[in-house]
Write a protein that holds these residues in place. Structure first.
Motif, PDB file in Angstrom:
ATOM      1  N   ASN A 154       0.798  -1.232   0.000  1.00  0.00           N
ATOM      2  CA  ASN A 154       0.000   0.000   0.000  1.00  0.00           C
ATOM      3  C   ASN A 154       0.827   1.277   0.000  1.00  0.00           C
ATOM      4  O   ASN A 154       0.407   2.296   0.563  1.00  0.00           O
ATOM      5  CB  ASN A 154      -0.981   0.009   1.175  1.00  0.00           C
ATOM      6  CG  ASN A 154      -2.003  -1.107   1.081  1.00  0.00           C
ATOM      7  OD1 ASN A 154      -2.533  -1.379  -0.001  1.00  0.00           O
ATOM      8  ND2 ASN A 154      -2.262  -1.777   2.198  1.00  0.00           N
ATOM      9  N   VAL A 155       1.979   1.229  -0.642  1.00  0.00           N
ATOM     10  CA  VAL A 155       2.773   2.430  -0.866  1.00  0.00           C
ATOM     11  C   VAL A 155       2.640   2.799  -2.337  1.00  0.00           C
ATOM     12  O   VAL A 155       2.910   1.968  -3.214  1.00  0.00           O
ATOM     13  CB  VAL A 155       4.254   2.216  -0.503  1.00  0.00           C
ATOM     14  CG1 VAL A 155       5.076   3.464  -0.842  1.00  0.00           C
ATOM     15  CG2 VAL A 155       4.402   1.861   0.970  1.00  0.00           C
ATOM     16  N   THR A 156       2.216   4.019  -2.637  1.00  0.00           N
ATOM     17  CA  THR A 156       2.072   4.460  -4.020  1.00  0.00           C
ATOM     18  C   THR A 156       3.433   4.861  -4.569  1.00  0.00           C
ATOM     19  O   THR A 156       4.160   5.647  -3.960  1.00  0.00           O
ATOM     20  CB  THR A 156       1.102   5.652  -4.114  1.00  0.00           C
ATOM     21  OG1 THR A 156      -0.174   5.250  -3.597  1.00  0.00           O
ATOM     22  CG2 THR A 156       0.934   6.101  -5.562  1.00  0.00           C
ATOM     23  N   VAL A 157       3.766   4.316  -5.730  1.00  0.00           N
ATOM     24  CA  VAL A 157       5.071   4.544  -6.353  1.00  0.00           C
ATOM     25  C   VAL A 157       4.943   5.626  -7.427  1.00  0.00           C
ATOM     26  O   VAL A 157       4.197   5.471  -8.397  1.00  0.00           O
ATOM     27  CB  VAL A 157       5.608   3.246  -6.978  1.00  0.00           C
ATOM     28  CG1 VAL A 157       6.917   3.510  -7.728  1.00  0.00           C
ATOM     29  CG2 VAL A 157       5.804   2.182  -5.900  1.00  0.00           C
ATOM     30  N   TRP A 158       5.668   6.721  -7.251  1.00  0.00           N
ATOM     31  CA  TRP A 158       5.693   7.817  -8.220  1.00  0.00           C
ATOM     32  C   TRP A 158       6.995   7.749  -9.014  1.00  0.00           C
ATOM     33  O   TRP A 158       8.054   7.445  -8.459  1.00  0.00           O
ATOM     34  CB  TRP A 158       5.635   9.164  -7.515  1.00  0.00           C
ATOM     35  CG  TRP A 158       4.352   9.505  -6.839  1.00  0.00           C
ATOM     36  CD1 TRP A 158       3.726   8.809  -5.848  1.00  0.00           C
ATOM     37  CD2 TRP A 158       3.534  10.654  -7.092  1.00  0.00           C
ATOM     38  NE1 TRP A 158       2.565   9.455  -5.467  1.00  0.00           N
ATOM     39  CE2 TRP A 158       2.426  10.592  -6.210  1.00  0.00           C
ATOM     40  CE3 TRP A 158       3.636  11.736  -7.970  1.00  0.00           C
ATOM     41  CZ2 TRP A 158       1.437  11.573  -6.196  1.00  0.00           C
ATOM     42  CZ3 TRP A 158       2.648  12.716  -7.950  1.00  0.00           C
ATOM     43  CH2 TRP A 158       1.562  12.621  -7.080  1.00  0.00           C
ATOM     44  N   SER A 159       6.918   8.038 -10.298  1.00  0.00           N
ATOM     45  CA  SER A 159       8.119   8.138 -11.112  1.00  0.00           C
ATOM     46  C   SER A 159       7.793   8.966 -12.356  1.00  0.00           C
ATOM     47  O   SER A 159       6.699   9.528 -12.457  1.00  0.00           O
ATOM     48  CB  SER A 159       8.647   6.740 -11.481  1.00  0.00           C
ATOM     49  OG  SER A 159       9.988   6.824 -11.933  1.00  0.00           O
ATOM     50  N   GLY A 160       8.743   9.026 -13.295  1.00  0.00           N
ATOM     51  CA  GLY A 160       8.614   9.955 -14.417  1.00  0.00           C
ATOM     52  C   GLY A 160       8.292   9.357 -15.762  1.00  0.00           C
ATOM     53  O   GLY A 160       8.331  10.062 -16.776  1.00  0.00           O
ATOM     54  N   ALA A 161       7.994   8.038 -15.825  1.00  0.00           N
ATOM     55  CA  ALA A 161       7.589   7.365 -17.066  1.00  0.00           C
ATOM     56  C   ALA A 161       8.666   7.333 -18.135  1.00  0.00           C
ATOM     57  O   ALA A 161       8.387   7.003 -19.283  1.00  0.00           O
ATOM     58  CB  ALA A 161       6.304   7.988 -17.631  1.00  0.00           C
ATOM     59  N   ALA A 162       9.908   7.671 -17.793  1.00  0.00           N
ATOM     60  CA  ALA A 162      10.995   7.612 -18.768  1.00  0.00           C
ATOM     61  C   ALA A 162      11.443   6.168 -18.964  1.00  0.00           C
ATOM     62  O   ALA A 162      11.044   5.264 -18.222  1.00  0.00           O
ATOM     63  CB  ALA A 162      12.168   8.471 -18.292  1.00  0.00           C
ATOM     64  N   TYR A 163      12.272   5.954 -19.960  1.00  0.00           N
ATOM     65  CA  TYR A 163      12.875   4.644 -20.148  1.00  0.00           C
ATOM     66  C   TYR A 163      13.805   4.342 -18.969  1.00  0.00           C
ATOM     67  O   TYR A 163      14.198   5.219 -18.216  1.00  0.00           O
ATOM     68  CB  TYR A 163      13.666   4.597 -21.459  1.00  0.00           C
ATOM     69  CG  TYR A 163      12.819   4.773 -22.695  1.00  0.00           C
ATOM     70  CD1 TYR A 163      11.684   3.990 -22.914  1.00  0.00           C
ATOM     71  CD2 TYR A 163      13.156   5.719 -23.663  1.00  0.00           C
ATOM     72  CE1 TYR A 163      10.908   4.139 -24.048  1.00  0.00           C
ATOM     73  CE2 TYR A 163      12.383   5.880 -24.813  1.00  0.00           C
ATOM     74  CZ  TYR A 163      11.253   5.091 -24.998  1.00  0.00           C
ATOM     75  OH  TYR A 163      10.488   5.248 -26.127  1.00  0.00           O
ATOM     76  N   GLY A 164      14.173   3.097 -18.809  1.00  0.00           N
ATOM     77  CA  GLY A 164      15.115   2.728 -17.766  1.00  0.00           C
ATOM     78  C   GLY A 164      14.449   2.505 -16.426  1.00  0.00           C
ATOM     79  O   GLY A 164      13.437   1.792 -16.326  1.00  0.00           O
ATOM     80  N   HIS A 224      14.228  21.647 -19.977  1.00  0.00           N
ATOM     81  CA  HIS A 224      14.002  22.290 -18.681  1.00  0.00           C
ATOM     82  C   HIS A 224      12.773  21.724 -17.985  1.00  0.00           C
ATOM     83  O   HIS A 224      12.685  21.750 -16.757  1.00  0.00           O
ATOM     84  CB  HIS A 224      13.871  23.802 -18.846  1.00  0.00           C
ATOM     85  CG  HIS A 224      12.643  24.243 -19.572  1.00  0.00           C
ATOM     86  ND1 HIS A 224      12.533  24.200 -20.949  1.00  0.00           N
ATOM     87  CD2 HIS A 224      11.459  24.725 -19.118  1.00  0.00           C
ATOM     88  CE1 HIS A 224      11.352  24.647 -21.321  1.00  0.00           C
ATOM     89  NE2 HIS A 224      10.678  24.968 -20.233  1.00  0.00           N
ATOM     90  N   ARG A 225      11.835  21.197 -18.755  1.00  0.00           N
ATOM     91  CA  ARG A 225      10.619  20.654 -18.148  1.00  0.00           C
ATOM     92  C   ARG A 225      10.893  19.346 -17.410  1.00  0.00           C
ATOM     93  O   ARG A 225      10.209  19.031 -16.432  1.00  0.00           O
ATOM     94  CB  ARG A 225       9.536  20.477 -19.210  1.00  0.00           C
ATOM     95  CG  ARG A 225       9.021  21.818 -19.716  1.00  0.00           C
ATOM     96  CD  ARG A 225       8.042  21.714 -20.860  1.00  0.00           C
ATOM     97  NE  ARG A 225       7.670  23.069 -21.289  1.00  0.00           N
ATOM     98  CZ  ARG A 225       7.389  23.425 -22.520  1.00  0.00           C
ATOM     99  NH1 ARG A 225       7.418  22.510 -23.492  1.00  0.00           N
ATOM    100  NH2 ARG A 225       7.081  24.668 -22.810  1.00  0.00           N
ATOM    101  N   PHE A 226      11.877  18.589 -17.866  1.00  0.00           N
ATOM    102  CA  PHE A 226      12.243  17.367 -17.137  1.00  0.00           C
ATOM    103  C   PHE A 226      12.810  17.725 -15.769  1.00  0.00           C
ATOM    104  O   PHE A 226      12.529  17.058 -14.767  1.00  0.00           O
ATOM    105  CB  PHE A 226      13.248  16.542 -17.943  1.00  0.00           C
ATOM    106  CG  PHE A 226      12.651  15.867 -19.137  1.00  0.00           C
ATOM    107  CD1 PHE A 226      11.884  14.722 -18.989  1.00  0.00           C
ATOM    108  CD2 PHE A 226      12.812  16.387 -20.406  1.00  0.00           C
ATOM    109  CE1 PHE A 226      11.305  14.091 -20.087  1.00  0.00           C
ATOM    110  CE2 PHE A 226      12.239  15.774 -21.505  1.00  0.00           C
ATOM    111  CZ  PHE A 226      11.483  14.628 -21.347  1.00  0.00           C
ATOM    112  N   LEU A 227      13.615  18.780 -15.708  1.00  0.00           N
ATOM    113  CA  LEU A 227      14.167  19.201 -14.423  1.00  0.00           C
ATOM    114  C   LEU A 227      13.078  19.762 -13.521  1.00  0.00           C
ATOM    115  O   LEU A 227      13.059  19.505 -12.313  1.00  0.00           O
ATOM    116  CB  LEU A 227      15.262  20.249 -14.646  1.00  0.00           C
ATOM    117  CG  LEU A 227      16.537  19.749 -15.339  1.00  0.00           C
ATOM    118  CD1 LEU A 227      17.509  20.903 -15.551  1.00  0.00           C
ATOM    119  CD2 LEU A 227      17.201  18.650 -14.529  1.00  0.00           C
ATOM    120  N   GLN A 228      12.156  20.538 -14.098  1.00  0.00           N
ATOM    121  CA  GLN A 228      11.095  21.126 -13.292  1.00  0.00           C
ATOM    122  C   GLN A 228      10.178  20.066 -12.686  1.00  0.00           C
ATOM    123  O   GLN A 228       9.713  20.210 -11.555  1.00  0.00           O
ATOM    124  CB  GLN A 228      10.269  22.107 -14.141  1.00  0.00           C
ATOM    125  CG  GLN A 228      11.011  23.361 -14.570  1.00  0.00           C
ATOM    126  CD  GLN A 228      11.228  24.344 -13.433  1.00  0.00           C
ATOM    127  OE1 GLN A 228      10.898  24.069 -12.289  1.00  0.00           O
ATOM    128  NE2 GLN A 228      11.804  25.495 -13.731  1.00  0.00           N
TER     129      GLN A 228
END
Length: 324
Positions: A154-164, A224-228
């Protein structure tokens, strides 16, 4: 007092009038409210320093088109006036913006594709998993394994949907078939289908969790949007786990921001000779990150953490290399 419909349209307009992360505009909106701010920016009657940060001739139709596109996708534009807005979480970003404007201000709103409530997704049991795009088999295996175990508990995993590492973490969480198991934060509009190889994955995430962006539909990805977007991953979760990171890059940037917000940073060590894990080793060596070797370690940290999301403790500016 303006209606939520007026505020929603106004905030969608403001996201087109300037980069959504613009801290000058964010402070102006906080002072006068979104409806008045949008009116004065549209009529070019806002203060000069605000107009200097906004685009001329921004068309209200672009805001209306973005809202229509979101509705057609089954998505929604969540704003601070909504009851699902996680105000305490977002407030920390105002402190980051005040400390260093390059990091950007709090979002005008977030475009959400998925049925789960935004405030539930940003619960105390939420973790960001970040790492290199050019991940090794070792890194992807551990990212998927950590995410699967975390989501199962029950821990929600957040990430950026990039490859790898990002993709491996999302897939690991999705393997549990638990609702609200994972969230993808994009550096482009939710309709953009980026990266192309993850279009199917993004659809699965929207079905089982949520796809989130502060960029309106139609906005393409940019460096810059990836960094933001890293500041959202750091702010909306209770800890950041780094699995494979080079000496420079986005994963270390996300870790530094989480540290400045007073959130635990956790790093998974790799082989001592692996350049892919050099950034993780450096984070551990300089005291930014705690060494973790299992999802149990991560859960123990987030359960024990007493950090207040609304009162972040800042630890100095991010490394210059991390901003590149």
């Amino acid at each position: 007092m303006s209606s939520s419909t007026d505020a929603r349209r106004a905030r969608a307009f403001l996201q087109h009038a300037a980069e959504p992360t613009n801290p000058v505009l964010a402070r102006y909106v906080a002072k006068v409210g979104p409806v008045d701010a949008a009116y004065h920016v549209s009529e070019r009657t806002a203060p000069a320093h605000v107009l200097a940060e906004t685009r001329r001739n921004t068309d209200w139709e672009r805001a209306d088109a973005a809202l229509r596109t979101a509705a057609e996708l089954g998505a929604r534009f969540v704003i601070p006036e909504d009851d699902e807005w996680p105000a305490g979480v977002v407030d920390g970003l105002r402190t980051l913006a005040a400390d260093d404007d390059i990091l950007g201000g709090p979002p005008q709103g977030l475009w959400v594709h998925g049925d789960a409530r935004l405030d539930d997704l940003a619960s105390p049991r939420s973790v960001a998993v970040v790492g290199a795009r050019a991940a090794t088999e070792y890194g992807e295996h551990h990212a998927a394994d950590f995410a699967y175990t975390l989501a199962s508990r029950n821990v929600t995993v957040w990430s950026g949907a990039a490859y790898g590492i990002d993709g491996a973490a999302h897939r690991g969480a999705l393997a549990t078939d638990r609702r609200a198991c994972t969230v993808a934060v994009l550096a482009c509009g939710i309709d953009y289908g980026y990266p192309a190889g993850h279009v199917g994955l993004l659809k699965r995430i929207a079905t089982s969790g949520a796809v989130v962006s502060e960029y309106p539909p139609g906005i393409p990805p940019a460096r810059h949007r990836f960094l933001q977007r890293h500041r959202l991953l750091a702010a909306f979760t209770r800890a950041t786990v780094v699995i494979e990171a080079g000496q420079r890059g986005g994963a270390r940037h996300a870790a530094r921001l989480a540290d400045r917000l007073g959130r635990p940073v956790l790093a998974v060590p790799g082989p001592v000779s692996s350049a892919a894990s050099a950034g993780c080793h450096r984070l551990i060596q300089d005291g930014t990150a705690h060494l973790v070797t299992s999802a149990d370690d991560v859960i123990a940290v987030i359960d024990e953490s007493k950090e207040a999301a609304t009162e972040p403790e800042l630890h100095g500016p991010a490394d210059e290399a991390d901003r590149r």
